[in-house]
Design an enzyme around this catalytic site. Structure first.
Site, PDB file in Angstrom:
ATOM      1  N   SER A 154      22.394  22.185   9.842  1.00 64.07           N
ATOM      2  CA  SER A 154      22.957  22.124  10.942  1.00 64.07           C
ATOM      3  C   SER A 154      23.708  20.882  11.328  1.00 64.07           C
ATOM      4  O   SER A 154      22.954  19.621  11.497  1.00 64.07           O
ATOM      5  CB  SER A 154      22.086  22.701  12.143  1.00 64.07           C
ATOM      6  OG  SER A 154      21.805  23.754  12.052  1.00 64.07           O
ATOM      7  N   SER A 159      16.262  23.225   3.852  1.00 65.29           N
ATOM      8  CA  SER A 159      16.641  24.595   3.030  1.00 65.29           C
ATOM      9  C   SER A 159      17.641  24.027   2.095  1.00 65.29           C
ATOM     10  O   SER A 159      18.629  23.371   1.935  1.00 65.29           O
ATOM     11  CB  SER A 159      17.557  25.566   3.947  1.00 65.29           C
ATOM     12  OG  SER A 159      16.306  25.532   5.113  1.00 65.29           O
ATOM     13  N   GLN A 209      18.795  17.790   9.587  1.00 62.67           N
ATOM     14  CA  GLN A 209      17.752  18.240   8.879  1.00 62.67           C
ATOM     15  C   GLN A 209      17.994  18.989   7.423  1.00 62.67           C
ATOM     16  O   GLN A 209      18.452  19.828   7.634  1.00 62.67           O
ATOM     17  CB  GLN A 209      16.699  19.232   9.958  1.00 62.67           C
ATOM     18  CG  GLN A 209      15.420  19.786   9.040  1.00 62.67           C
ATOM     19  CD  GLN A 209      15.094  21.006   9.680  1.00 62.67           C
ATOM     20  OE1 GLN A 209      15.583  21.644  10.316  1.00 62.67           O
ATOM     21  NE2 GLN A 209      13.781  21.559   9.300  1.00 62.67           N
ATOM     22  N   GLU A 235       4.591  21.493  18.887  1.00 58.13           N
ATOM     23  CA  GLU A 235       5.631  22.259  19.500  1.00 58.13           C
ATOM     24  C   GLU A 235       5.115  23.355  20.010  1.00 58.13           C
ATOM     25  O   GLU A 235       5.686  24.490  19.093  1.00 58.13           O
ATOM     26  CB  GLU A 235       7.056  22.090  18.775  1.00 58.13           C
ATOM     27  CG  GLU A 235       7.624  20.657  19.049  1.00 58.13           C
ATOM     28  CD  GLU A 235       7.880  20.090  20.269  1.00 58.13           C
ATOM     29  OE1 GLU A 235       8.140  20.789  21.210  1.00 58.13           O
ATOM     30  OE2 GLU A 235       7.806  18.804  20.417  1.00 58.13           O
TER      31      GLU A 235
HETATM   32  C1  LIG Z   1      21.828  29.125  12.397  1.00 52.37           C
HETATM   33  C2  LIG Z   1      20.779  28.554  11.309  1.00 52.37           C
HETATM   34  C3  LIG Z   1      20.651  27.137  11.363  1.00 52.37           C
HETATM   35  C4  LIG Z   1      19.962  26.622  10.358  1.00 52.37           C
HETATM   36  N1  LIG Z   1      19.710  25.265  10.419  1.00 52.37           N
HETATM   37  C5  LIG Z   1      18.857  24.503   9.415  1.00 52.37           C
HETATM   38  C6  LIG Z   1      18.799  23.032   9.369  1.00 52.37           C
HETATM   39  O1  LIG Z   1      19.526  22.554  10.172  1.00 52.37           O
HETATM   40  N2  LIG Z   1      18.063  22.358   8.088  1.00 52.37           N
HETATM   41  C7  LIG Z   1      17.708  23.349   7.278  1.00 52.37           C
HETATM   42  O2  LIG Z   1      16.973  22.842   6.239  1.00 52.37           O
HETATM   43  N3  LIG Z   1      17.674  24.673   7.467  1.00 52.37           N
HETATM   44  C8  LIG Z   1      18.469  25.295   8.507  1.00 52.37           C
HETATM   45  N4  LIG Z   1      18.561  26.688   8.434  1.00 52.37           N
HETATM   46  C9  LIG Z   1      18.034  27.432   7.430  1.00 52.37           C
HETATM   47  C10 LIG Z   1      16.725  28.461   7.686  1.00 52.37           C
HETATM   48  O3  LIG Z   1      15.698  27.585   7.875  1.00 52.37           O
HETATM   49  C11 LIG Z   1      16.577  29.203   6.668  1.00 52.37           C
HETATM   50  O4  LIG Z   1      17.740  30.251   6.609  1.00 52.37           O
HETATM   51  C12 LIG Z   1      15.474  30.324   6.695  1.00 52.37           C
HETATM   52  O5  LIG Z   1      14.313  29.351   6.194  1.00 52.37           O
HETATM   53  C13 LIG Z   1      15.446  31.498   5.690  1.00 52.37           C
HETATM   54  O6  LIG Z   1      15.679  30.961   4.541  1.00 52.37           O
HETATM   55  P1  LIG Z   1      17.056  31.798   3.500  1.00 52.37           P
HETATM   56  O7  LIG Z   1      17.957  31.679   4.408  1.00 52.37           O
HETATM   57  O8  LIG Z   1      16.864  30.999   2.475  1.00 52.37           O
HETATM   58  O9  LIG Z   1      16.342  33.468   3.450  1.00 52.37           O
HETATM   59  P2  LIG Z   1      15.537  34.058   2.439  1.00 52.37           P
HETATM   60  O10 LIG Z   1      14.237  33.102   2.422  1.00 52.37           O
HETATM   61  O11 LIG Z   1      16.017  34.151   1.083  1.00 52.37           O
HETATM   62  O12 LIG Z   1      14.969  35.200   3.033  1.00 52.37           O
HETATM   63  C14 LIG Z   1      15.889  36.365   2.941  1.00 52.37           C
HETATM   64  C15 LIG Z   1      15.294  37.550   3.588  1.00 52.37           C
HETATM   65  O13 LIG Z   1      13.721  37.768   2.844  1.00 52.37           O
HETATM   66  C16 LIG Z   1      12.767  37.988   3.757  1.00 52.37           C
HETATM   67  N5  LIG Z   1      11.713  37.272   2.824  1.00 52.37           N
HETATM   68  C17 LIG Z   1      11.630  35.853   2.135  1.00 52.37           C
HETATM   69  N6  LIG Z   1      10.423  35.876   1.797  1.00 52.37           N
HETATM   70  C18 LIG Z   1       9.703  37.040   2.096  1.00 52.37           C
HETATM   71  C19 LIG Z   1       7.941  37.129   2.130  1.00 52.37           C
HETATM   72  N7  LIG Z   1       7.421  36.248   1.427  1.00 52.37           N
HETATM   73  N8  LIG Z   1       7.648  38.246   2.784  1.00 52.37           N
HETATM   74  C20 LIG Z   1       8.494  38.952   3.602  1.00 52.37           C
HETATM   75  N9  LIG Z   1       9.921  38.857   3.556  1.00 52.37           N
HETATM   76  C21 LIG Z   1      10.396  37.760   2.941  1.00 52.37           C
HETATM   77  C22 LIG Z   1      13.241  37.129   4.803  1.00 52.37           C
HETATM   78  O14 LIG Z   1      12.530  37.214   6.140  1.00 52.37           O
HETATM   79  C23 LIG Z   1      14.572  37.406   5.059  1.00 52.37           C
HETATM   80  O15 LIG Z   1      14.882  38.482   5.771  1.00 52.37           O
HETATM   81  C24 LIG Z   1      19.436  27.175   9.250  1.00 52.37           C
HETATM   82  C25 LIG Z   1      19.604  28.809   9.149  1.00 52.37           C
HETATM   83  C26 LIG Z   1      20.360  29.394  10.147  1.00 52.37           C
HETATM   84  C27 LIG Z   1      20.775  30.892  10.152  1.00 52.37           C
END
Ligand SMILES: Cc1cc2nc3c(=O)[nH]c(=O)nc-3n(C[C@H](O)[C@H](O)[C@H](O)COP(=O)(O)OP(=O)(O)OC[C@H]3O[C@@H](n4cnc5c(N)ncnc54)[C@H](O)[C@@H]3O)c2cc1C
Length: 400
Positions: free
Chosen positions: A162, A130, A127, A245
């Site tokens: 992933s 991100s 997928q 889901e």
């Molecule tokens: C193990 C793992 C597997 C994953 N697999 C996939 C995958 O297969 N495909 C894919 O596309 N993505 C994948 N992801 C990505 C995942 O969807 C993102 O990490 C997640 O959506 C958070 O985005 P970010 O890491 O950019 O953090 P950010 O969005 O930068 O957030 C950082 C922090 O700020 C907080 N925050 C951000 N915005 C707000 C708000 N508006 N209000 C309050 N708090 C806020 C968040 O809660 C977090 O604590 C994976 C992530 C992990 C850790």
């Protein structure tokens, strides 16, 4: 609500249990018990093939596409039994994400081409949503796709993808129109992961496993017909799954199985000549986790029996995701507490994969616990972080 055991459910449970007893390969179950993450892709393919041969490759799909027509309670029992047998439950990007989206919005040609090999485990999916500056704020994604004749040309970068290193195909959200509202300019494209211009760079995880990747797309060309549905509707398709889901985000079955392992550890470990499980301190901790897990189970059952959908489905998914992911971390913490100093020995991923012989010093239940505990720090981030889920609940359930 009526949770009285239904005799047909008991018979169904027995049928699934017989199937798992006779068909889950022993070595695969051993690796699942350990919690090898990510699992071996060959294990995924093998187990998917076995389930598919039984007609259970994707039970939740409509019958005409190879599903089963089971009720929500039957699907619940099926998953409970898979986890009980340490059968692998993996590859949801395919069976639970892109599969249902193609069934709902894909062209007939896409359904014919992609659904059968997905169901049989022949083709594996990742997928690509991100990006470095578009995680929680996914609508900010910048990977572009432009139509040139009969092809889309894609440029950009994805992150946290992933299993990209295993995947045959990826479903990617891309910006196809930069001149409209952010959500309206996003489309969903199907991309072969061996296409020229794709570079996959691994990100090593805190647990020592390699699941995550950066994916760079440089002038990647895919045929025009690899667009799912209509251009500019990718955002709608990505959100479609939430409604389908409703209870998966609770990780109920995994939590129940892992709690059993915590008890197993506490029965085997001793403190001052006494079984750990019999000490008041540990028994108290265990009871608190178990009571909260029972509450989560009842929440899931309530949703499964909620035939009239009185609750906002999006808020339900968010509430279950918060509770379920927190429970995962609490159960893992309980295991680590039960292991005591033994938890300090972490096993390299290759040792976990090989599932080496156990010794009295490192009994079978030790292996993999610390790696999984570390991996599960991410449970409150992936699939939408806890803070984002709380924002959704505030908006959808309370109208704030
Ligand atoms: C193990 C793992 C597997 C994953 N697999 C996939 C995958 O297969 N495909 C894919 O596309 N993505 C994948 N992801 C990505 C995942 O969807 C993102 O990490 C997640 O959506 C958070 O985005 P970010 O890491 O950019 O953090 P950010 O969005 O930068 O957030 C950082 C922090 O700020 C907080 N925050 C951000 N915005 C707000 C708000 N508006 N209000 C309050 N708090 C806020 C968040 O809660 C977090 O604590 C994976 C992530 C992990 C850790």
């Amino acid at each position: 609500m009526d949770f009285e055991p239904d005799p047909t459910h008991a018979a169904f449970r027995e049928e699934v249990r017989t199937f798992t007893r006779e068909n889950v390969p022993h070595d695969l179950a051993r690796r699942t018990y350990i919690g090898l993450h990510p699992p071996l892709i060959e294990d995924y393919r093998r187990w998917q093939r076995i389930k598919h041969a039984r007609g259970w490759g994707a039970p939740h799909w409509p019958v005409e596409y190879g599903g089963t027509g089971w009720s929500p309670m039957q699907e619940h029992i099926f998953l409970e039994e898979l986890y009980r047998a340490d059968a692998l439950d993996y590859g949801w990007q395919g069976t639970h994400m892109i599969g249902p989206v193609l069934i709902a919005f894909g062209s007939e040609a896409q359904k014919r081409r992609f659904l059968p090999p997905l169901l049989s485990g022949e083709e594996y999916w990742c997928q690509g949503f991100s990006e470095p500056n578009a995680g929680s704020d996914l609508a900010a994604l910048r990977t572009r796709a432009e139509l040139a004749g009969d092809e889309w040309i894609i440029n950009g970068q994805k992150i946290w993808t992933s299993d990209a290193q295993y995947a045959d195909w990826g479903f990617f959200l891309v910006r196809t129109d930069p001149n409209v509202k952010p959500q309206q300019g996003i489309s969903l494209l199907l991309v072969p992961m061996n296409a020229p211009g794709i570079t996959i760079r691994p990100i090593e995880s805190i647990s020592g496993g390699h699941e995550l990747n950066e994916v760079f797309l440089d002038q990647v060309r895919v045929p025009r017909e690899n667009l799912v549905g209509e251009p500019g509707r990718g955002w709608t398709y990505a959100k479609y799954l939430l409604d389908k889901e409703r209870t998966a985000s609770a990780y109920l079955y995994q939590n129940k199985r892992e709690l059993e392992k915590a008890k197993e550890i506490a029965r085997a470990e001793a403190v001052n000549g006494r079984r750990l499980i019999d000490t008041p301190e540990f028994a108290h901790k265990l009871a608190r986790v178990e009571a909260d897990l029972l509450a989560l189970e009842w929440s899931v059952l309530r949703i499964l029996c909620d035939e009239h959908n009185v609750h906002d489905p999006v808020a339900v998914v968010s509430a279950l995701k918060i509770r379920g992911s927190e429970m995962q971390q609490r159960v893992a913490q309980l295991q680590i507490d039960a292991l005591g100093p033994r938890a300090l020995r972490t096993f390299p991923h290759y040792e976990l994969a090989a599932a080496l012989d156990v010794t009295p010093l490192w009994p079978s239940y030790v292996r993999g616990r610390t790696a999984q505990f570390l991996h599960l720090r991410a449970a409150t981030i992936y699939g939408g972080s806890r803070e984002i889920q709380k924002n959704i609940i505030a908006k959808r359930a309370f109208g704030l």
